[in-house]
Enzyme design. Structure first.
Site, mmCIF file in Angstrom:
data_model
loop_
_atom_site.group_PDB
_atom_site.id
_atom_site.type_symbol
_atom_site.label_atom_id
_atom_site.label_comp_id
_atom_site.label_asym_id
_atom_site.label_seq_id
_atom_site.Cartn_x
_atom_site.Cartn_y
_atom_site.Cartn_z
ATOM 1 N N ARG A 1 51.101 24.973 -22.384
ATOM 2 C CA ARG A 1 51.530 23.565 -22.570
ATOM 3 C C ARG A 1 50.601 22.560 -21.883
ATOM 4 N NH1 ARG A 1 56.390 26.105 -21.721
ATOM 5 N NH2 ARG A 1 57.570 26.371 -23.638
ATOM 6 N N LYS B 1 41.009 12.481 -28.468
ATOM 7 C CA LYS B 1 41.409 13.123 -29.726
ATOM 8 C C LYS B 1 40.813 14.526 -29.805
ATOM 9 C CE LYS B 1 41.097 10.621 -33.577
ATOM 10 N NZ LYS B 1 40.703 9.498 -34.469
ATOM 11 N N GLU C 1 26.181 6.735 -35.220
ATOM 12 C CA GLU C 1 27.391 6.354 -34.476
ATOM 13 C C GLU C 1 27.037 5.418 -33.314
ATOM 14 O OE1 GLU C 1 30.280 7.112 -35.665
ATOM 15 O OE2 GLU C 1 29.929 8.900 -36.881
ATOM 16 N N LYS D 1 33.135 2.434 -26.755
ATOM 17 C CA LYS D 1 34.247 3.320 -27.121
ATOM 18 C C LYS D 1 35.345 3.258 -26.056
ATOM 19 C CE LYS D 1 36.115 7.199 -29.138
ATOM 20 N NZ LYS D 1 36.016 8.380 -29.919
ATOM 21 N N GLU E 1 45.778 5.268 -31.115
ATOM 22 C CA GLU E 1 45.307 4.894 -32.447
ATOM 23 C C GLU E 1 46.410 4.242 -33.279
ATOM 24 O OE1 GLU E 1 43.617 8.096 -34.761
ATOM 25 O OE2 GLU E 1 41.865 6.872 -35.179
ATOM 26 N N ARG F 1 42.064 0.461 -32.647
ATOM 27 C CA ARG F 1 41.110 1.583 -32.586
ATOM 28 C C ARG F 1 40.477 1.853 -33.944
ATOM 29 N NH1 ARG F 1 42.265 6.853 -28.849
ATOM 30 N NH2 ARG F 1 40.574 8.178 -29.532
ATOM 31 N N ASN G 1 36.124 2.950 -37.079
ATOM 32 C CA ASN G 1 35.823 3.471 -38.419
ATOM 33 C C ASN G 1 34.872 2.575 -39.200
ATOM 34 O OD1 ASN G 1 37.135 5.886 -38.433
ATOM 35 N ND2 ASN G 1 39.109 4.955 -38.940
ATOM 36 N N HIS H 1 32.961 3.928 -42.068
ATOM 37 C CA HIS H 1 33.504 5.252 -42.374
ATOM 38 C C HIS H 1 34.366 5.288 -43.638
ATOM 39 C CE1 HIS H 1 31.828 6.216 -38.535
ATOM 40 N NE2 HIS H 1 32.274 7.455 -38.569
ATOM 41 N N HIS I 1 33.300 8.430 -45.655
ATOM 42 C CA HIS I 1 34.171 9.565 -45.988
ATOM 43 C C HIS I 1 34.207 9.794 -47.490
ATOM 44 C CE1 HIS I 1 36.398 9.079 -41.903
ATOM 45 N NE2 HIS I 1 35.400 9.940 -41.813
ATOM 46 N N HIS J 1 27.232 13.853 -42.177
ATOM 47 C CA HIS J 1 28.099 12.749 -41.781
ATOM 48 C C HIS J 1 27.275 11.525 -41.338
ATOM 49 C CE1 HIS J 1 31.650 10.753 -40.304
ATOM 50 N NE2 HIS J 1 31.141 10.674 -39.087
HETATM 51 N N1 LIG Z 1 37.526 13.872 -31.374
HETATM 52 C C1 LIG Z 1 36.943 12.801 -31.844
HETATM 53 O O1 LIG Z 1 37.265 11.663 -31.481
HETATM 54 C C2 LIG Z 1 35.826 12.973 -32.844
HETATM 55 C C3 LIG Z 1 35.036 11.864 -33.217
HETATM 56 C C4 LIG Z 1 33.988 12.070 -34.101
HETATM 57 C C5 LIG Z 1 33.731 13.344 -34.598
HETATM 58 N N2 LIG Z 1 34.522 14.387 -34.227
HETATM 59 C C6 LIG Z 1 34.254 15.749 -34.721
HETATM 60 O O2 LIG Z 1 32.995 16.148 -34.209
HETATM 61 C C7 LIG Z 1 32.466 17.172 -35.063
HETATM 62 C C8 LIG Z 1 30.986 16.942 -35.256
HETATM 63 O O3 LIG Z 1 30.365 17.048 -33.996
HETATM 64 P P1 LIG Z 1 28.781 17.145 -33.837
HETATM 65 O O4 LIG Z 1 28.125 16.178 -34.732
HETATM 66 O O5 LIG Z 1 28.496 17.097 -32.387
HETATM 67 O O6 LIG Z 1 28.440 18.574 -34.473
HETATM 68 P P2 LIG Z 1 28.465 20.068 -33.875
HETATM 69 O O7 LIG Z 1 29.379 20.176 -32.731
HETATM 70 O O8 LIG Z 1 28.670 20.977 -35.030
HETATM 71 O O9 LIG Z 1 26.966 20.254 -33.357
HETATM 72 C C9 LIG Z 1 25.918 20.200 -34.289
HETATM 73 C C10 LIG Z 1 24.955 21.383 -34.137
HETATM 74 O O10 LIG Z 1 24.125 21.155 -33.006
HETATM 75 C C11 LIG Z 1 24.157 22.293 -32.133
HETATM 76 N N3 LIG Z 1 23.961 21.743 -30.796
HETATM 77 C C12 LIG Z 1 24.850 21.045 -30.056
HETATM 78 N N4 LIG Z 1 24.266 20.588 -28.946
HETATM 79 C C13 LIG Z 1 22.980 21.016 -28.969
HETATM 80 C C14 LIG Z 1 21.875 20.840 -28.106
HETATM 81 N N5 LIG Z 1 21.950 20.070 -27.022
HETATM 82 N N6 LIG Z 1 20.716 21.428 -28.447
HETATM 83 C C15 LIG Z 1 20.601 22.153 -29.582
HETATM 84 N N7 LIG Z 1 21.596 22.326 -30.464
HETATM 85 C C16 LIG Z 1 22.782 21.761 -30.151
HETATM 86 C C17 LIG Z 1 25.510 22.918 -32.396
HETATM 87 O O11 LIG Z 1 25.529 24.288 -32.025
HETATM 88 C C18 LIG Z 1 25.640 22.713 -33.896
HETATM 89 O O12 LIG Z 1 24.930 23.724 -34.591
HETATM 90 C C19 LIG Z 1 33.284 17.142 -36.338
HETATM 91 O O13 LIG Z 1 34.116 18.259 -36.383
HETATM 92 C C20 LIG Z 1 34.107 15.872 -36.213
HETATM 93 O O14 LIG Z 1 35.363 15.976 -36.855
HETATM 94 C C21 LIG Z 1 35.547 14.229 -33.357
#
Ligand SMILES: NC(=O)c1ccc[n+]([C@@H]2O[C@H](COP(=O)([O-])OP(=O)(O)OC[C@H]3O[C@@H](n4cnc5c(N)ncnc54)[C@H](O)[C@@H]3O)[C@@H](O)[C@H]2O)c1
Length: 367
Positions: free
Chosen positions: A124, A146, A188, A234, A244, A248, A252, A255, A259, A271
């Site tokens: 939990r 999130k 972003e 942010k 949200e 917030r 987007n 976006h 999307h 993305h």
């Molecule tokens: N929680 C939130 O508020 C929020 C906001 C935006 C996006 N997201 C989520 O984030 C995800 C996308 O995240 P992302 O763009 O970081 O992609 P990711 O986590 O898939 O990373 C991208 C790639 O880079 C590699 N990588 C990461 N750090 C590295 C480094 N320093 N050196 C070499 N390789 C590295 C990873 O292994 C992966 O292959 C999506 O699932 C999306 O839904 C969440």
């Protein structure tokens, strides 16, 4: 050790620090101990990230007296599932993690979202630390609480709000990031600047003049001070709207379009590329509706173009894009809210944008 920038994020049940400095990874153990944590902990990462960046994190935790377990997850959005989280619970039990143990996400948004969700639900809720390693995770996903996973029906459909105990941001992790991932995060970061950091936008504009297409050139866009400015945008927004409920939504920006593009491309489009084109569409729509000047829109488009981000989309007819905007599984009601810039550093939510205006903008997007 470079000077540590510290931002305090307030949320409904407390606050947490974001530490931001070159080589901050090596401070993880010490900072966690200062916050009062000790005992067992798990560092959740993947092989790709772990090979470059796990060593200083693990060593600092050991040096601070923690009993450390490293857990590697498979790499990729396709593994951001309940099944992977179930595997994480098994490993937490095997490692004998209890309510006082800390769970540390070392990775991009995928690792952060999944690990945060596991930390929110295991026993939990156990203490959680974010160490973002992609530019997207630094400026976006690691702050705001999130967390979640995808379902076969759509992205991020299961999740929880889970505030971290701390976030450690080390710009040096970006030296190993592939260019395509850098571009995704840059979209972003530029979005954050348009939303609330005009000075950051101006700095990115001037530094982009020296951009020659090399990865090293990106690093001067992501120094600690610039990342701090981007993260602060942010922070201000999530503090004002932690769950949200309203404002917030401005995060987007771009976006609504992005999307739809991604959905039409069945997620073969990246993305960050979709967001880049989405920012252009939002800027052009704002000009058409009289909410912002042509000059503002041109500054946004010029910055994206100088950084070789895509600004045109040829593949889809405007009506297809419009229809794809309505198939978002999380959308409520019949209207689509659009986040549009009024100026660099100022955006608003517009709920009654006419279909004809959106279609006209999408038509202009075609080369
Ligand atoms: N929680 C939130 O508020 C929020 C906001 C935006 C996006 N997201 C989520 O984030 C995800 C996308 O995240 P992302 O763009 O970081 O992609 P990711 O986590 O898939 O990373 C991208 C790639 O880079 C590699 N990588 C990461 N750090 C590295 C480094 N320093 N050196 C070499 N390789 C590295 C990873 O292994 C992966 O292959 C999506 O699932 C999306 O839904 C969440």
């Amino acid at each position: 050790m470079a000077t540590m920038n510290k931002i305090i994020v307030k949320h409904p049940s407390g606050s947490y620090p974001i530490y931001l400095a070159d080589h901050a990874l090596a401070q993880t153990g010490e900072q966690l101990a200062i916050l009062g944590y000790r005992g067992r902990c798990a560092v959740v990462t993947n092989e790709t990230i772990g090979q470059h960046h796990a060593a200083p994190v693990l060593a600092s935790l050991q040096a601070a007296g923690f009993e450390v377990n490293r857990i590697d997850l498979p790499d990729g959005e396709q593994f951001k599932t309940l099944e992977t989280v179930a595997g994480l619970y098994d490993q937490f039990v095997t490692a004998k993690l209890d309510r006082h143990s800390s769970i540390i996400a070392l990775g991009g948004g995928v690792i952060g979202d999944m690990t945060g969700f596991a930390a929110a639900t295991y026993l939990r809720g156990v203490p959680f630390v974010q160490i973002p390693t992609t530019l997207l995770a630094i400026v976006d996903s690691s702050v705001g609480g999130k967390t979640g996973v995808d379902l076969p029906h759509g992205k991020n459909l299961v999740g929880a709000f889970k505030q971290p105990e701390m976030v450690i941001i080390d710009p040096q992790v970006l030296t190993t990031l592939p260019k395509v991932e850098f571009c995704a995060g840059l979209a972003e970061m530029i979005k954050n600047a348009i939303i609330g950091a005009p000075e950051l936008f101006a700095t990115l504009e001037s530094r982009s003049l020296e951009y020659t297409g090399k990865c090293e050139d990106f690093l001067c866009l992501t120094t600690s001070d610039l990342l701090t400015e981007a993260v602060q945008v942010k922070v201000r927004i999530v503090e004002a709207d932690p769950f949200e409920q309203g404002r917030r939504a401005v995060l987007n920006l771009g976006h609504t379009f992005a999307h739809a593009f991604e959905r039409l491309a069945t997620y073969s489009m990246r993305h960050g590329e979709a967001v880049s084109i989405g920012l252009v569409c939002a800027a052009r729509l704002a000009v058409r509706l009289g909410h912002c000047s042509t000059e503002t829109a041109e500054r946004i488009i010029a910055l994206l173009q100088r950084l070789e981000m895509p600004t045109k989309l040829s593949a889809y007819a405007p009506l297809m894009v419009w229809e794809a905007m309505f198939t978002d599984k999380k959308r409520q009601g019949d209207t689509i809210p659009f986040i549009l810039p009024r100026a660099i550093g100022q955006v608003d939510i517009f709920k009654d944008v006419a279909q004809a205006d959106v279609l006209a903008i999408l038509e202009k997007q075609r080369p």
